[in-house]
Design a protein around this motif. Structure first.
Motif, PDB file in Angstrom:
ATOM      1  N   ARG A 174       0.831  -1.209   0.000  1.00  0.00           N
ATOM      2  CA  ARG A 174       0.000   0.000   0.000  1.00  0.00           C
ATOM      3  C   ARG A 174       0.861   1.252   0.000  1.00  0.00           C
ATOM      4  O   ARG A 174       0.565   2.220  -0.696  1.00  0.00           O
ATOM      5  CB  ARG A 174      -0.917   0.012   1.225  1.00  0.00           C
ATOM      6  CG  ARG A 174      -2.138  -0.808   1.018  1.00  0.00           C
ATOM      7  CD  ARG A 174      -3.252  -0.387   1.979  1.00  0.00           C
ATOM      8  NE  ARG A 174      -4.284  -1.389   1.899  1.00  0.00           N
ATOM      9  CZ  ARG A 174      -4.555  -2.261   2.856  1.00  0.00           C
ATOM     10  NH1 ARG A 174      -3.904  -2.245   3.975  1.00  0.00           N
ATOM     11  NH2 ARG A 174      -5.496  -3.149   2.677  1.00  0.00           N
ATOM     12  N   THR A 175       1.911   1.235   0.786  1.00  0.00           N
ATOM     13  CA  THR A 175       2.815   2.385   0.855  1.00  0.00           C
ATOM     14  C   THR A 175       3.433   2.665  -0.502  1.00  0.00           C
ATOM     15  O   THR A 175       3.502   3.818  -0.944  1.00  0.00           O
ATOM     16  CB  THR A 175       3.913   2.142   1.915  1.00  0.00           C
ATOM     17  OG1 THR A 175       3.280   1.962   3.189  1.00  0.00           O
ATOM     18  CG2 THR A 175       4.883   3.306   1.988  1.00  0.00           C
ATOM     19  N   VAL A 176       3.877   1.615  -1.191  1.00  0.00           N
ATOM     20  CA  VAL A 176       4.480   1.783  -2.511  1.00  0.00           C
ATOM     21  C   VAL A 176       3.450   2.318  -3.498  1.00  0.00           C
ATOM     22  O   VAL A 176       3.722   3.258  -4.250  1.00  0.00           O
ATOM     23  CB  VAL A 176       5.091   0.454  -3.014  1.00  0.00           C
ATOM     24  CG1 VAL A 176       5.475   0.538  -4.485  1.00  0.00           C
ATOM     25  CG2 VAL A 176       6.307   0.073  -2.167  1.00  0.00           C
ATOM     26  N   GLU A 221       0.720   4.063  -2.936  1.00  0.00           N
ATOM     27  CA  GLU A 221       0.394   5.455  -2.618  1.00  0.00           C
ATOM     28  C   GLU A 221       1.540   6.389  -3.002  1.00  0.00           C
ATOM     29  O   GLU A 221       1.297   7.506  -3.477  1.00  0.00           O
ATOM     30  CB  GLU A 221       0.045   5.585  -1.136  1.00  0.00           C
ATOM     31  CG  GLU A 221      -1.292   4.939  -0.816  1.00  0.00           C
ATOM     32  CD  GLU A 221      -1.612   4.877   0.661  1.00  0.00           C
ATOM     33  OE1 GLU A 221      -0.839   5.410   1.489  1.00  0.00           O
ATOM     34  OE2 GLU A 221      -2.657   4.278   1.009  1.00  0.00           O
ATOM     35  N   ALA A 222       2.779   5.942  -2.843  1.00  0.00           N
ATOM     36  CA  ALA A 222       3.931   6.771  -3.199  1.00  0.00           C
ATOM     37  C   ALA A 222       4.051   6.956  -4.710  1.00  0.00           C
ATOM     38  O   ALA A 222       4.623   7.946  -5.176  1.00  0.00           O
ATOM     39  CB  ALA A 222       5.218   6.153  -2.640  1.00  0.00           C
ATOM     40  N   MET A 223       3.494   6.030  -5.495  1.00  0.00           N
ATOM     41  CA  MET A 223       3.565   6.120  -6.953  1.00  0.00           C
ATOM     42  C   MET A 223       2.496   7.036  -7.548  1.00  0.00           C
ATOM     43  O   MET A 223       2.586   7.422  -8.705  1.00  0.00           O
ATOM     44  CB  MET A 223       3.434   4.719  -7.573  1.00  0.00           C
ATOM     45  CG  MET A 223       4.651   3.857  -7.335  1.00  0.00           C
ATOM     46  SD  MET A 223       4.452   2.175  -7.961  1.00  0.00           S
ATOM     47  CE  MET A 223       4.105   2.441  -9.683  1.00  0.00           C
ATOM     48  N   ASP A 265       0.378  10.228  -8.602  1.00  0.00           N
ATOM     49  CA  ASP A 265       0.550  11.663  -8.799  1.00  0.00           C
ATOM     50  C   ASP A 265      -0.232  12.368  -7.702  1.00  0.00           C
ATOM     51  O   ASP A 265      -1.242  11.841  -7.210  1.00  0.00           O
ATOM     52  CB  ASP A 265       0.007  12.097 -10.170  1.00  0.00           C
ATOM     53  CG  ASP A 265       0.853  11.581 -11.321  1.00  0.00           C
ATOM     54  OD1 ASP A 265       2.059  11.337 -11.114  1.00  0.00           O
ATOM     55  OD2 ASP A 265       0.306  11.429 -12.424  1.00  0.00           O
ATOM     56  N   PRO A 266       0.173  13.575  -7.314  1.00  0.00           N
ATOM     57  CA  PRO A 266      -0.501  14.276  -6.202  1.00  0.00           C
ATOM     58  C   PRO A 266      -2.015  14.401  -6.378  1.00  0.00           C
ATOM     59  O   PRO A 266      -2.767  14.183  -5.429  1.00  0.00           O
ATOM     60  CB  PRO A 266       0.178  15.648  -6.183  1.00  0.00           C
ATOM     61  CG  PRO A 266       1.537  15.399  -6.758  1.00  0.00           C
ATOM     62  CD  PRO A 266       1.332  14.316  -7.797  1.00  0.00           C
ATOM     63  N   GLY A 315      -3.519  11.064  -5.819  1.00  0.00           N
ATOM     64  CA  GLY A 315      -3.397  10.756  -4.402  1.00  0.00           C
ATOM     65  C   GLY A 315      -4.483  11.446  -3.596  1.00  0.00           C
ATOM     66  O   GLY A 315      -5.049  10.867  -2.663  1.00  0.00           O
ATOM     67  N   THR A 317      -7.328   9.622  -1.446  1.00  0.00           N
ATOM     68  CA  THR A 317      -7.528   9.941  -0.029  1.00  0.00           C
ATOM     69  C   THR A 317      -8.978  10.287   0.244  1.00  0.00           C
ATOM     70  O   THR A 317      -9.563   9.834   1.242  1.00  0.00           O
ATOM     71  CB  THR A 317      -6.599  11.101   0.402  1.00  0.00           C
ATOM     72  OG1 THR A 317      -5.246  10.673   0.211  1.00  0.00           O
ATOM     73  CG2 THR A 317      -6.818  11.484   1.846  1.00  0.00           C
TER      74      THR A 317
END
Length: 170
Positions: free
Chosen positions: A147-149, A151-153, A155-156, A159, A163
């Motif tokens: 999940r962390t990976v 979410e880090a990938m 684009d803002p 994201g 969220t």
């Protein structure tokens, strides 16, 4: 293993310095995983002459009943023409209902019909089963890392949409 797939690659620190070959392998794994993730719904949709765009529309209309066409355009990142073609089919087939906005008559709010919810349930059940098995096999630490990976990938802007969907519950 020194290729990042085994104990030597699981220390965390070594993962910060992945080689181009390890990154290529991860990219290829993502491509093949995505094929697997979409294969089950694709088999269900082919008999209906629907594709992945129909599936994505149904999924996000289900996640946010009453969403506007413009909001769906932003989430899906498709052209208005492409989305209109998908929505026309889903509406004509009785899976989606479009209602005029109460405050702004130009807005169209989208809802799944009972048949649309049933199809969404069938499609999601297939994907949840695949995800559940993979998550169970990988374990909780891997799931959290995955999940962390992901979410880090993002684009803002995506994201932020993600969220909002996460915070909306359901």
């Amino acid at each position: 293993m020194a290729d990042g797939r085994g104990p030597a690659g699981s220390s965390g620190e070594s993962l910060l310095f992945l080689t181009d070959e390890q990154l290529r392998q991860a990219i290829e794994a993502m491509f093949f995983a995505y094929r697997g993730f979409t294969a089950d719904p694709d088999r269900i949709l082919v008999d209906m002459a629907y594709g992945r765009a129909h599936h994505r529309a149904i999924h996000f209309i289900n996640r946010a009943p009453g969403t506007t066409v413009n909001n769906l355009l932003n989430i899906l990142g498709v052209t208005k023409q492409s989305l209109n073609r998908v929505l026309r089919t889903l509406i004509a087939d009785g899976l989606v209902e479009s209602r005029v906005g109460r405050n702004d008559k130009r807005e169209r709010h989208l809802f799944l019909t009972d048949a649309g919810r049933a199809l969404e349930q069938t499609l999601s059940d297939a994907q949840r089963a695949r995800m559940r098995t993979a998550f169970r096999d990988a374990g909780p630490d891997a799931v959290a890392g995955f999940r962390t990976v992901l979410e880090a990938m993002m684009d803002p802007e995506m994201g932020a949409s993600y969220t909002r969907l996460k915070e909306s519950g359901s």
